[in-house]
Enzyme design. Structure first.
Site, PDB file in Angstrom:
ATOM      1  N   ASP A  76       0.852  -1.191   0.000  1.00  0.00           N
ATOM      2  CA  ASP A  76       0.000   0.000   0.000  1.00  0.00           C
ATOM      3  C   ASP A  76       0.885   1.237   0.000  1.00  0.00           C
ATOM      4  O   ASP A  76       2.009   1.222   0.489  1.00  0.00           O
ATOM      5  CB  ASP A  76      -0.952   0.005   1.192  1.00  0.00           C
ATOM      6  CG  ASP A  76      -0.236  -0.021   2.545  1.00  0.00           C
ATOM      7  OD1 ASP A  76       0.770  -0.750   2.676  1.00  0.00           O
ATOM      8  OD2 ASP A  76      -0.673   0.691   3.472  1.00  0.00           O
ATOM      9  N   GLU A 137       0.240  -1.179   5.959  1.00  0.00           N
ATOM     10  CA  GLU A 137       1.298  -0.600   6.802  1.00  0.00           C
ATOM     11  C   GLU A 137       1.174   0.905   6.933  1.00  0.00           C
ATOM     12  O   GLU A 137       1.446   1.467   8.001  1.00  0.00           O
ATOM     13  CB  GLU A 137       2.670  -0.968   6.233  1.00  0.00           C
ATOM     14  CG  GLU A 137       3.843  -0.659   7.166  1.00  0.00           C
ATOM     15  CD  GLU A 137       4.360   0.769   7.058  1.00  0.00           C
ATOM     16  OE1 GLU A 137       5.074   1.227   7.976  1.00  0.00           O
ATOM     17  OE2 GLU A 137       4.037   1.449   6.055  1.00  0.00           O
TER      18      GLU A 137
END
EC number: 3.4.17.11
Length: 369
Positions: A76, A137
């Site tokens: 991400d 994350e």
């Protein structure tokens, strides 16, 4: 780097994957699955929850009960979809490869997965390998933290492919990260005819923000930041509500506990207001231990054999999934990804020349630990 290899990395960068875009993140996971198809790698895909993308667990190496090497990457990014079309186009300028997420951390994830695949093909891993590829994350790993800690407890070492620091420095310590939300409630009133009856929540929030910012102590490595404020409904109305988040960074567990208590204990400076604080430590401090120092020394020796000098950076201010494994006492090396600069900005780039030597370092770590 061959042109074909760069083309593959270009595809990764073109596949925009901000954390909240589940489809985009899952397209990235699809690319990883395809990348592993021609290698002896067991692929487990765990469906994401809470609207987030899926998680991949890749396994290779000897099938024994020996503690594994845990490698961690997240796919991400922070850049919204469309960034690559306008604000940060994919391009190569000399040694610099520009694009959203190339530095943090698609470049590092990609070449570390290549190293993982090569070691799996050669069968040269000394112990089991587990590569955890995560979708969350950048927002604190809310769905994957339990998995990270579970795998960490069963691992001998943890290697994190977050980007390198200035001039390729590796990370062996990070600050802990806390996140809090503050809600101030006052009393609404007409700003003209009933001003005296109102209790301005924004005004009280400003006083609270002064108290929060005063908790910063550079000597101890403590920082508190209010980066956003929202409140009010109209220019001619005394605002009833005001909200702001707080970012906390600390070097020690004790300081995290102390500042957390102070933030949760914020009180209104006038009895007509109500202050509510929620939140806590999101990532524990990642402190450099003797075991991590020995792991770094091993990596430094391998880098010297490859032909470059590996240097440990000062304690990093940003958190990563390495905070979780380090807090469990697992020797953890971070910053093993691509060198470059501009994380989370529209000037983000990775250095193409850093890929080959750092990929070789990852291979040697997987073969020698």
């Amino acid at each position: 780097m061959t042109p074909a290899s760069l083309d593959t990395l270009f595809t990764w960068i073109r596949t925009e994957s901000p954390t909240g875009d589940r489809a985009g993140v899952n397209l990235m996971m699809d690319l990883v699955v395809a990348q592993m198809q021609d290698a002896p790698v067991a692929v487990e895909r765990v469906p994401g929850t809470e609207g987030l993308g899926d998680v991949l667990v890749l396994r290779a190496g000897p099938r024994t009960d020996e503690p594994a090497i845990l490698i961690m990457s997240h796919l991400d990014t922070v850049h919204p979809v469309g960034t690559i079309e306008k604000d940060l186009p994919l391009r190569v300028e000399g040694d610099r490869l520009y694009g959203p997420g190339v530095y943090d951390m698609k470049g590092g994830a990609w070449f570390c997965l290549e190293a993982f695949k090569d070691v799996a093909r050669k069968g040269t891993a000394a112990r089991p390998l587990v590569f955890l590829v995560t979708p969350d994350e950048e927002i604190g790993s809310p769905i994957t933290r339990p998995m990270i800690e579970d795998f960490g407890r069963r691992s001998a070492y943890a290697l994190v492919t977050e980007p390198a620091r200035d001039n390729g420095q590796i990370v062996t310590a990070r600050k802990g990260v806390g996140r809090f939300d503050v809600h101030v409630e006052g009393r609404p009133a007409h700003a003209g005819s009933r001003h005296k009856d109102g209790r301005n929540a924004i005004y009280e929030a400003a006083r609270q923000i002064l108290a929060v910012e005063a908790m910063t102590d550079y000597a101890k490595g403590i920082t508190t930041t209010v980066g956003m404020v929202s409140g009010g409904t109209a220019v001619n109305t005394i605002p009833q509500h005001c909200r702001f988040p707080v970012d906390l960074r600390v070097e020690t567990v004790a300081d995290g506990e102390a500042v957390t208590a102070a933030l949760l204990g914020l009180k209104p400076q006038h009895p007509d207001f109500k202050v509510t604080v929620t939140g806590g430590m999101n990532r524990p401090p990642y402190e450099r231990t003797e075991a991590t120092s020995k792991l770094f020394d091993h990596a430094k020796a391998l880098a010297a054999e490859i032909g470059f000098d590996l240097v440990s950076a000062p304690r990093a201010g940003g958190g990563s999934d390495g905070n979780f494994t380090a807090a469990l006492g697992i020797p953890t090396l971070d910053g093993l990804g691509i060198d470059g600069d501009g994380a989370h900005t529209l000037q983000e780039y990775g250095l193409i020349s850093s890929i080959a030597p750092r990929q070789k370092l990852m291979m040697r770590l997987l073969e020698t630990l």
